[in-house]
Design a protein around this motif. Structure first.
Motif, PDB file in Angstrom:
ATOM      1  N   LEU A   1      14.623  13.789 -10.622  1.00 50.66           N
ATOM      2  CA  LEU A   1      15.992  13.269 -10.595  1.00 50.66           C
ATOM      3  C   LEU A   1      17.029  14.337 -10.922  1.00 50.66           C
ATOM      4  O   LEU A   1      18.211  14.189 -10.594  1.00 50.66           O
ATOM      5  N   ALA A   2      16.589  15.443 -11.537  1.00 52.83           N
ATOM      6  CA  ALA A   2      17.488  16.552 -11.834  1.00 52.83           C
ATOM      7  C   ALA A   2      17.445  17.631 -10.753  1.00 52.83           C
ATOM      8  O   ALA A   2      17.957  18.728 -10.948  1.00 52.83           O
ATOM      9  N   ALA A   3      16.826  17.328  -9.611  1.00 47.14           N
ATOM     10  CA  ALA A   3      16.710  18.241  -8.469  1.00 47.14           C
ATOM     11  C   ALA A   3      15.865  19.466  -8.776  1.00 47.14           C
ATOM     12  O   ALA A   3      16.006  20.498  -8.119  1.00 47.14           O
ATOM     13  N   ALA A   4      14.964  19.368  -9.751  1.00 47.86           N
ATOM     14  CA  ALA A   4      14.012  20.443 -10.021  1.00 47.86           C
ATOM     15  C   ALA A   4      12.780  20.247  -9.138  1.00 47.86           C
ATOM     16  O   ALA A   4      12.186  19.164  -9.123  1.00 47.86           O
ATOM     17  N   ALA A   5      12.412  21.275  -8.397  1.00 48.05           N
ATOM     18  CA  ALA A   5      11.283  21.164  -7.473  1.00 48.05           C
ATOM     19  C   ALA A   5       9.967  21.053  -8.235  1.00 48.05           C
ATOM     20  O   ALA A   5       9.713  21.799  -9.182  1.00 48.05           O
ATOM     21  N   VAL A   6       9.119  20.107  -7.820  1.00 43.06           N
ATOM     22  CA  VAL A   6       7.811  19.925  -8.444  1.00 43.06           C
ATOM     23  C   VAL A   6       6.670  20.134  -7.450  1.00 43.06           C
ATOM     24  O   VAL A   6       5.517  20.281  -7.855  1.00 43.06           O
ATOM     25  N   ALA A   7       6.972  20.150  -6.165  1.00 41.15           N
ATOM     26  CA  ALA A   7       5.945  20.374  -5.144  1.00 41.15           C
ATOM     27  C   ALA A   7       6.633  20.793  -3.856  1.00 41.15           C
ATOM     28  O   ALA A   7       7.808  20.473  -3.625  1.00 41.15           O
ATOM     29  N   SER A   8       5.905  21.504  -3.000  1.00 43.12           N
ATOM     30  CA  SER A   8       6.492  21.937  -1.723  1.00 43.12           C
ATOM     31  C   SER A   8       5.391  22.160  -0.700  1.00 43.12           C
ATOM     32  O   SER A   8       4.216  22.341  -1.045  1.00 43.12           O
ATOM     33  N   VAL A   9       5.789  22.123   0.558  1.00 37.30           N
ATOM     34  CA  VAL A   9       4.866  22.398   1.651  1.00 37.30           C
ATOM     35  C   VAL A   9       5.675  22.896   2.838  1.00 37.30           C
ATOM     36  O   VAL A   9       6.853  22.554   2.993  1.00 37.30           O
ATOM     37  N   GLU A  10       5.056  23.723   3.650  1.00 35.65           N
ATOM     38  CA  GLU A  10       5.674  24.204   4.895  1.00 35.65           C
ATOM     39  C   GLU A  10       4.709  23.938   6.039  1.00 35.65           C
ATOM     40  O   GLU A  10       3.508  24.182   5.924  1.00 35.65           O
ATOM     41  N   ARG A  11       5.254  23.399   7.136  1.00 35.53           N
ATOM     42  CA  ARG A  11       4.421  23.090   8.294  1.00 35.53           C
ATOM     43  C   ARG A  11       5.113  23.548   9.568  1.00 35.53           C
ATOM     44  O   ARG A  11       6.330  23.405   9.703  1.00 35.53           O
ATOM     45  N   PRO A  12       4.339  24.023  10.541  1.00 32.32           N
ATOM     46  CA  PRO A  12       4.925  24.236  11.864  1.00 32.32           C
ATOM     47  C   PRO A  12       5.164  22.897  12.543  1.00 32.32           C
ATOM     48  O   PRO A  12       4.404  21.941  12.331  1.00 32.32           O
ATOM     49  N   LEU A  13       6.228  22.801  13.321  1.00 30.98           N
ATOM     50  CA  LEU A  13       6.471  21.576  14.076  1.00 30.98           C
ATOM     51  C   LEU A  13       5.573  21.559  15.308  1.00 30.98           C
ATOM     52  O   LEU A  13       5.466  22.562  16.023  1.00 30.98           O
ATOM     53  N   PRO A  14       4.938  20.420  15.589  1.00 33.03           N
ATOM     54  CA  PRO A  14       4.088  20.354  16.774  1.00 33.03           C
ATOM     55  C   PRO A  14       4.895  20.508  18.061  1.00 33.03           C
ATOM     56  O   PRO A  14       4.383  20.993  19.065  1.00 33.03           O
ATOM     57  N   SER A  15       6.131  20.059  18.035  1.00 31.41           N
ATOM     58  CA  SER A  15       7.058  20.218  19.157  1.00 31.41           C
ATOM     59  C   SER A  15       8.449  19.893  18.638  1.00 31.41           C
ATOM     60  O   SER A  15       8.621  19.517  17.477  1.00 31.41           O
ATOM     61  N   ARG A  16       9.434  20.029  19.511  1.00 30.03           N
ATOM     62  CA  ARG A  16      10.800  19.664  19.139  1.00 30.03           C
ATOM     63  C   ARG A  16      11.155  18.252  19.571  1.00 30.03           C
ATOM     64  O   ARG A  16      12.307  17.826  19.398  1.00 30.03           O
ATOM     65  N   GLU A  17      10.221  17.547  20.147  1.00 24.62           N
ATOM     66  CA  GLU A  17      10.473  16.166  20.543  1.00 24.62           C
ATOM     67  C   GLU A  17      10.781  15.330  19.300  1.00 24.62           C
ATOM     68  O   GLU A  17      10.107  15.449  18.268  1.00 24.62           O
ATOM     69  N   VAL A  18      11.783  14.480  19.431  1.00 18.93           N
ATOM     70  CA  VAL A  18      12.229  13.706  18.275  1.00 18.93           C
ATOM     71  C   VAL A  18      11.086  12.895  17.667  1.00 18.93           C
ATOM     72  O   VAL A  18      10.883  12.892  16.438  1.00 18.93           O
ATOM     73  N   ALA A  19      10.309  12.221  18.496  1.00 20.14           N
ATOM     74  CA  ALA A  19       9.216  11.382  17.998  1.00 20.14           C
ATOM     75  C   ALA A  19       8.201  12.211  17.220  1.00 20.14           C
ATOM     76  O   ALA A  19       7.669  11.767  16.189  1.00 20.14           O
ATOM     77  N   ASP A  20       7.905  13.420  17.704  1.00 17.46           N
ATOM     78  CA  ASP A  20       6.932  14.279  17.021  1.00 17.46           C
ATOM     79  C   ASP A  20       7.468  14.748  15.675  1.00 17.46           C
ATOM     80  O   ASP A  20       6.721  14.798  14.690  1.00 17.46           O
ATOM     81  N   VAL A  21       8.737  15.098  15.618  1.00 17.13           N
ATOM     82  CA  VAL A  21       9.324  15.566  14.359  1.00 17.13           C
ATOM     83  C   VAL A  21       9.372  14.434  13.345  1.00 17.13           C
ATOM     84  O   VAL A  21       9.027  14.615  12.172  1.00 17.13           O
ATOM     85  N   VAL A  22       9.780  13.251  13.778  1.00 16.49           N
ATOM     86  CA  VAL A  22       9.834  12.100  12.863  1.00 16.49           C
ATOM     87  C   VAL A  22       8.438  11.770  12.354  1.00 16.49           C
ATOM     88  O   VAL A  22       8.250  11.471  11.161  1.00 16.49           O
ATOM     89  N   ALA A  23       7.431  11.819  13.228  1.00 20.33           N
ATOM     90  CA  ALA A  23       6.059  11.551  12.808  1.00 20.33           C
ATOM     91  C   ALA A  23       5.585  12.571  11.773  1.00 20.33           C
ATOM     92  O   ALA A  23       4.877  12.222  10.819  1.00 20.33           O
ATOM     93  N   GLU A  24       5.982  13.811  11.935  1.00 19.83           N
ATOM     94  CA  GLU A  24       5.604  14.854  10.974  1.00 19.83           C
ATOM     95  C   GLU A  24       6.264  14.606   9.621  1.00 19.83           C
ATOM     96  O   GLU A  24       5.624  14.742   8.572  1.00 19.83           O
ATOM     97  N   ILE A  25       7.537  14.213   9.624  1.00 13.99           N
ATOM     98  CA  ILE A  25       8.231  13.885   8.377  1.00 13.99           C
ATOM     99  C   ILE A  25       7.541  12.708   7.687  1.00 13.99           C
ATOM    100  O   ILE A  25       7.311  12.726   6.465  1.00 13.99           O
ATOM    101  N   ALA A  26       7.184  11.689   8.455  1.00 13.22           N
ATOM    102  CA  ALA A  26       6.525  10.514   7.884  1.00 13.22           C
ATOM    103  C   ALA A  26       5.177  10.876   7.287  1.00 13.22           C
ATOM    104  O   ALA A  26       4.789  10.366   6.224  1.00 13.22           O
ATOM    105  N   ASP A  27       4.443  11.770   7.944  1.00 12.76           N
ATOM    106  CA  ASP A  27       3.140  12.177   7.427  1.00 12.76           C
ATOM    107  C   ASP A  27       3.293  12.940   6.109  1.00 12.76           C
ATOM    108  O   ASP A  27       2.512  12.732   5.165  1.00 12.76           O
ATOM    109  N   VAL A  28       4.293  13.816   6.028  1.00 15.03           N
ATOM    110  CA  VAL A  28       4.562  14.537   4.783  1.00 15.03           C
ATOM    111  C   VAL A  28       4.935  13.552   3.671  1.00 15.03           C
ATOM    112  O   VAL A  28       4.463  13.669   2.535  1.00 15.03           O
TER     113      VAL A  28
END
Length: 368
Positions: free
Chosen positions: A91-118
């Motif tokens: 709640l104080a905006a202090a980072a507790v975890a992080s991850v970086e992923r390549p996007l499978p594509s720039r298609e909107v559905a693919d990006v939204v699915a990747e966000i949901a999986d994260v």
């Protein structure tokens, strides 16, 4: 949460541990009203009661209240043209975890699915995950149905209702904002601008961005277009940019322009930085020109809005290291003689800061 409860929580969130009496004074509330409000926040688990201290103004004891930052968690996302950066903060905006992923594509559905999986993955570890915030380069508007990405060149998106799509895919509230505006708002509450009513943030790198906070509020502008400074003319004899403007900031200061000005086959921006640090005269001249361009921008912003502080950051921040003398001379030459000296705060940078800005955006959306 009522407006009064949000206001009380914000005081502790931004300013740290505070006495009840001080919060009541700042919000112009009676002690009884403040006690009732904070009791609800304590029961909700977001504030905790601490020791009692004597108030210097009255000599009366007052109980301290402090934030329970781990009571809520927030997912921040930064999208580029080919990658997703994610950070979970408290709640104080202090980072507790992080991850970086390549996007499978720039298609909107693919990006939204990747966000949901994260989001699903982090929710298993952080069951108090409350909402999502997304920082994205481009134009973002805020219609009633949820944030709309009007245009994002890196993703080649036009009129994408990203807020609603991510909300439906994750089951969590989702805030979306231009990345520079999100970073400015997060620095205002949780970083260099905490407790400051007037500040500016300038980012340099692949592009140039500017965010403003005036009278304690981020400045959006009448058409959500404030801070468009990349085509300010800084040298009328300078090179043309891609739009044909001669000597604008983007033609001299962005990473691609610096590499182009160095004009050595196969040498990119990182190569010019390496050459300048090794003492290469040509590279140092290029960074001096870039430093002057940055100084012109800083002086312009300082003269227009008179901020208490200007934060400089971004992946192109080596320009301050390598062209700093020229930058400071340009500021001194351009600011009005009656202006107060510019307070510059230079911040180191990595892409996780963009994602943290997304989480800060989510916190602000919840509380503001």
């Amino acid at each position: 949460m009522s407006p009064a409860s949000r206001a009380a929580l914000l005081e502790v969130l931004i300013h740290g541990e505070l006495p009840r009496a001080e919060i009541a004074r700042r919000l112009h509330l009676s002690r009884a009203s403040l006690t009732r409000i904070t009791r609800g926040l304590v029961e909700a688990g977001v504030l905790a009661e601490g020791q009692t201290r004597l108030m210097a103004q009255t000599g009366r004891p007052s109980e301290m209240l402090h934030l329970r930052a781990d009571a809520r968690h927030f997912l921040g996302i930064k999208l580029t043209g080919d990658a997703l950066y994610a950070v979970v903060t408290d709640l104080a905006a202090a980072a507790v975890a992080s991850v970086e992923r390549p996007l499978p594509s720039r298609e909107v559905a693919d990006v939204v699915a990747e966000i949901a999986d994260v989001a699903r993955g982090f929710a298993e570890t952080y069951p108090t995950l409350t909402s999502v915030g997304i920082a994205i380069a481009g134009r973002v508007s805020q219609p009633a149905g949820g944030a709309l990405v009007e245009h994002s060149a890196f993703l080649d998106w036009t009129d994408v209702p990203l807020g609603a799509l991510v909300r439906d895919a994750t089951g969590l509230p989702c805030a979306v904002e231009n990345d520079v505006q999100a970073l400015t708002a997060t620095e205002h509450w949780f970083g260099a601008g905490a407790g400051i009513d007037d500040m500016a943030l300038i980012t340099v790198g692949v592009g140039i961005g500017c965010g403003l906070v005036v009278n304690g509020r981020p400045l959006d502008g009448a058409h959500s277009r404030s801070g468009l400074i990349s085509h300010f003319i800084v040298d009328e004899d300078g090179p043309p940019c891609g739009l044909g403007h001669r000597g604008c900031a983007s033609s001299m200061l962005v990473s691609g322009a610096i590499a182009e000005a160095y004009d050595r086959p196969g040498v990119d921006y990182a190569g010019v930085v390496k050459a300048a640090r090794a003492g290469d005269a040509r590279a140092l001249d290029v960074f001096a020109d870039a430093g002057r361009a940055l100084g012109m921008l800083i002086a312009t912003v300082a003269s227009l809005v008179d901020p208490q502080k200007i934060v400089l950051t971004g992946d192109g921040i080596p320009v301050v290291e390598l062209g700093g003398d020229a930058m400071h001379r340009a500021i001194a030459d351009r600011v009005d003689k009656d202006a107060v000296e510019v307070d510059l705060d230079v911040r180191t940078w990595d892409f996780s800061e963009w994602a943290r800005a997304g989480a800060g955006l989510a916190i602000r959306a919840l509380l503001a």
